[in-house]
Design a protein around this motif. Structure first.
Motif, PDB file in Angstrom:
ATOM      1  N   ASN A 176       0.829  -1.217   0.000  1.00  0.00           N
ATOM      2  CA  ASN A 176       0.000   0.000   0.000  1.00  0.00           C
ATOM      3  C   ASN A 176       0.860   1.263   0.000  1.00  0.00           C
ATOM      4  OD1 ASN A 176      -2.283  -1.604   0.028  1.00  0.00           O
ATOM      5  ND2 ASN A 176      -2.543  -1.483   2.237  1.00  0.00           N
ATOM      6  N   ARG A 188       3.009   5.187  -6.617  1.00  0.00           N
ATOM      7  CA  ARG A 188       1.977   4.179  -6.821  1.00  0.00           C
ATOM      8  C   ARG A 188       1.622   4.122  -8.299  1.00  0.00           C
ATOM      9  NH1 ARG A 188      -0.977   2.866  -2.301  1.00  0.00           N
ATOM     10  NH2 ARG A 188      -1.501   0.987  -3.482  1.00  0.00           N
ATOM     11  N   GLY A 192       2.111  -4.568 -10.409  1.00  0.00           N
ATOM     12  CA  GLY A 192       2.334  -5.327  -9.184  1.00  0.00           C
ATOM     13  C   GLY A 192       3.504  -6.276  -9.351  1.00  0.00           C
ATOM     14  N   SER A 216       1.767  -0.913  -7.716  1.00  0.00           N
ATOM     15  CA  SER A 216       0.582  -1.097  -6.870  1.00  0.00           C
ATOM     16  C   SER A 216       0.960  -1.773  -5.557  1.00  0.00           C
ATOM     17  CB  SER A 216      -0.480  -1.911  -7.608  1.00  0.00           C
ATOM     18  OG  SER A 216       0.042  -3.171  -8.012  1.00  0.00           O
ATOM     19  N   GLN A 217       1.635  -2.913  -5.682  1.00  0.00           N
ATOM     20  CA  GLN A 217       2.150  -3.645  -4.525  1.00  0.00           C
ATOM     21  C   GLN A 217       3.440  -4.356  -4.951  1.00  0.00           C
ATOM     22  OE1 GLN A 217       0.450  -3.390  -1.669  1.00  0.00           O
ATOM     23  NE2 GLN A 217      -1.555  -2.746  -2.415  1.00  0.00           N
ATOM     24  N   ALA A 241      -3.414 -12.788  -5.673  1.00  0.00           N
ATOM     25  CA  ALA A 241      -3.876 -11.543  -5.044  1.00  0.00           C
ATOM     26  C   ALA A 241      -3.790 -10.370  -6.019  1.00  0.00           C
ATOM     27  CB  ALA A 241      -3.061 -11.258  -3.788  1.00  0.00           C
ATOM     28  N   LEU A 242      -2.707 -10.279  -6.755  1.00  0.00           N
ATOM     29  CA  LEU A 242      -2.548  -9.192  -7.720  1.00  0.00           C
ATOM     30  C   LEU A 242      -3.496  -9.370  -8.908  1.00  0.00           C
ATOM     31  CD1 LEU A 242       1.337  -8.750  -7.700  1.00  0.00           C
ATOM     32  CD2 LEU A 242      -0.382  -7.286  -6.611  1.00  0.00           C
ATOM     33  N   ASP A 243      -3.757 -10.615  -9.274  1.00  0.00           N
ATOM     34  CA  ASP A 243      -4.689 -10.884 -10.368  1.00  0.00           C
ATOM     35  C   ASP A 243      -6.084 -10.364 -10.016  1.00  0.00           C
ATOM     36  OD1 ASP A 243      -5.337 -11.851 -12.902  1.00  0.00           O
ATOM     37  OD2 ASP A 243      -5.911 -13.821 -12.135  1.00  0.00           O
ATOM     38  N   ASP A 245      -6.644  -7.791  -7.941  1.00  0.00           N
ATOM     39  CA  ASP A 245      -6.541  -6.411  -7.469  1.00  0.00           C
ATOM     40  C   ASP A 245      -6.900  -5.446  -8.598  1.00  0.00           C
ATOM     41  OD1 ASP A 245      -5.878  -4.013  -6.221  1.00  0.00           O
ATOM     42  OD2 ASP A 245      -3.739  -4.215  -6.686  1.00  0.00           O
ATOM     43  N   ALA A 247      -6.424  -2.362  -8.917  1.00  0.00           N
ATOM     44  CA  ALA A 247      -5.404  -1.330  -9.161  1.00  0.00           C
ATOM     45  C   ALA A 247      -4.213  -1.865  -9.950  1.00  0.00           C
ATOM     46  CB  ALA A 247      -4.917  -0.751  -7.834  1.00  0.00           C
ATOM     47  N   THR A 248      -4.108  -3.182 -10.079  1.00  0.00           N
ATOM     48  CA  THR A 248      -2.975  -3.796 -10.774  1.00  0.00           C
ATOM     49  C   THR A 248      -3.379  -4.170 -12.196  1.00  0.00           C
ATOM     50  OG1 THR A 248      -2.075  -4.682  -8.704  1.00  0.00           O
ATOM     51  CG2 THR A 248      -1.327  -5.704 -10.740  1.00  0.00           C
TER      52      THR A 248
END
Length: 518
Positions: A176, A188, A192, A216-217, A241-243, A245, A247-248
């Motif tokens: 974050n 940001r 990811g 993003s992360q 998790a990124l898949d 998300d 924002a990614t």
């Protein structure tokens, strides 16, 4: 040389704080070695191996051990006292709040907490991480010296609970927008990253920022995650998790070579992703990775460049590293000006992945090198203190850091090694990294610039021209002044590359011209 020590009963400091104090103590003139650690079984054994004395195991206590002149040891212990002291909080007329002494207390005070950062001696890290998982927290385990069996148990539990374990020995993450461990400050953005290597993740995130995009992360997995014994549990969780998300938009996976079985599992998951995935498995042929929405990269910088292009909807370039005509002339002139004895590269790195990548680049140009962490086809060093022919070493590896801080925190040992390499008549190129960001030294180039200036002049007085090639991993937002670090190094003749792979390519080109391929 004398040895002095002091115990601090029931005093806990996290690993980064301890390494920072150790670096300050080590810098005192007359101190030969110093260590500031919790008195766990592993740390007590490491102190003995480092020649700093034998101690009883007192896990709740902190120990400072120093070696050097009597006056220096006295000064070092006084400095440690000052740095380790904690002033009472200014509470005015109100009673001091009860300290938070456990993860359970922290969660009870703030149920919104969802991440625990574990930075305790490795003997106890797994137990604390499991407590965090049972409280429903994702976990970053900065600590190392955690057994494979304990790591697997943590990650199996996390998988069943839909949680992530970053680590053990996870040195870099950005969650974050907050840098954790050794990490750089980047904007940001839509990319990811899931990384099984700390400095590899740092270069990818730094390069993304320098290309005008953002992260993003950035989720670390620890260096053992892609071994058969663990099976890539954390990388697979991070990818999923990124898949999911919003924002990614693009995902990058970073690792040294995984096992074949785990690589196949990770690539299958990447191909099933709804988003483009760039994969850099250092040393793997990108052609064996590319396909079905997955894009293989050969080098760290190339992976970042590809991710930025994909995020912008731009066409991917070949990604090959090229040497400009001006740099080619510079390298040729340097090679021509060297003495006949100068044939070899001496690569001195604080980042393990940078050391690994530099060896790969040299090997791709027919240049083998010895290393304390050799890639396939390279030989080891019988004595890590002595370079032989082409040598490329990772001074952040455990055998260099036992009893002393990591070179990112305290670069003095790395700087001294560079000075020794400059003095060696066989040295043609000194290749090195400088890593900025949180956790790294406040001014990692001050002493290095002086050493290159003085030792380089001494070499020239002996009829030798040493080429200095460096890469500074950092951004304009980092706590250190990157522009000043680069300018300072360039002022003493260092050639600064835009990536670690480019620096290694310049070195390999020069060594090939000198006939030092062995």
């Amino acid at each position: 040389m004398g040895i002095s020590s002091r115990f601090y009963p029931n005093l806990y400091k996290d690993s980064v704080s301890l390494m920072t104090v150790s670096a300050r103590v080590t810098s005192i003139p007359g101190i030969e070695a110093a260590s500031v650690v919790m008195a766990s079984a592993t740390n007590v054994d490491n102190l003995a191996q480092a020649g700093l004395g034998t101690f009883e195991i007192r896990p709740n206590d902190l120990v400072v051990a120093v070696a050097g002149s009597e006056e220096a040891c006295d000064e070092a212990l006084a400095v440690a006292d000052k740095l380790l002291s904690t002033a009472p909080a200014d509470g005015g007329d109100t009673a001091a709040a009860a300290p938070t002494t456990s993860l359970q207390m922290a969660v009870a005070k703030d149920p919104a907490l969802n991440l625990a950062l574990i930075s305790v001696p490795g003997d106890y890290a797994a137990a604390e991480a499991m407590k965090a998982l049972r409280l429903g927290l994702d976990v970053m385990v900065f600590s190392d010296n955690v057994s494979v069996q304990a790591e697997l148990a943590l990650k199996l539990y996390a998988r069943e609970a839909d949680l992530m374990v970053m680590g053990p020995d996870c040195g870099t993450s950005i969650v974050n927008g907050i840098p954790l461990g050794f990490a750089n400050v980047v904007r940001r953005g839509p990319i990811g990253v899931v990384g099984a290597s700390g400095t590899g993740t740092q270069e990818v995130t730094v390069r993304i920022h320098q290309n005008g995009s953002g992260v993003s992360q950035a989720l670390g997995t620890g260096g053992h995650d892609l071994a058969d014994s663990i099976g890539g549990i954390s990388m697979l969780h991070g990818l999923a998790a990124l898949d999911g998300d919003p924002a990614t938009k693009v995902i990058v996976l970073v690792s040294k070579p995984p096992s074949a079985a785990v690589a196949a599992k990770v690539l299958a998951a990447a191909r099933a992703s709804a988003k483009p995935v760039v994969v850099i498995f250092l040393g793997a042929d990108p052609a064996t990775i590319t396909g079905d929405g997955v894009y293989g990269a050969a080098y760290l910088a190339q992976a970042a460049d590809m991710a930025v292009a994909l995020a912008r909807g731009e066409q991917l370039s070949s990604g090959d590293i090229a040497i400009s005509p001006d740099m080619q002339r510079t390298l040729s002139d340097l090679a021509d000006s060297m003495a006949s004895s100068q044939r070899h590269v001496r690569g001195i790195f604080s980042g393990g992945t940078f050391c690994f990548e530099a060896q790969l680049v040299h090997r791709s140009h027919g240049i083998t090198a010895r290393s304390n962490t050799p890639v396939a086809g390279n030989a080891g060093l019988a004595d890590i203190r002595t370079s032989l022919e082409n040598t490329i070493i990772d001074m952040g590896d455990d055998e260099f850091t036992q009893g002393r801080p990591h070179p990112m925190i305290d670069p003095s040992g790395k700087d001294a090694r560079i000075r020794d390499e400059i003095a060696d008549p066989a040295t043609a190129v000194v290749l090195f990294d400088v890593v900025l960001g949180y956790g790294s030294a406040d001014d990692p180039t001050a002493e290095l610039i002086s050493i290159i200036d003085v030792a380089g002049a001494a070499a020239r007085a002996e009829g030798r021209t040493v080429a200095f090639i460096g890469y500074v991993c950092g951004t304009d937002l980092d706590p250190q002044d990157r522009a000043a670090a680069v300018a300072g190094l360039q002022s003493v003749g260092v050639l600064i590359a835009s990536s670690n792979a480019e620096a290694a390519l310049w070195s390999a080109t020069l060594i090939a011209a000198r006939g030092g391929q062995r």
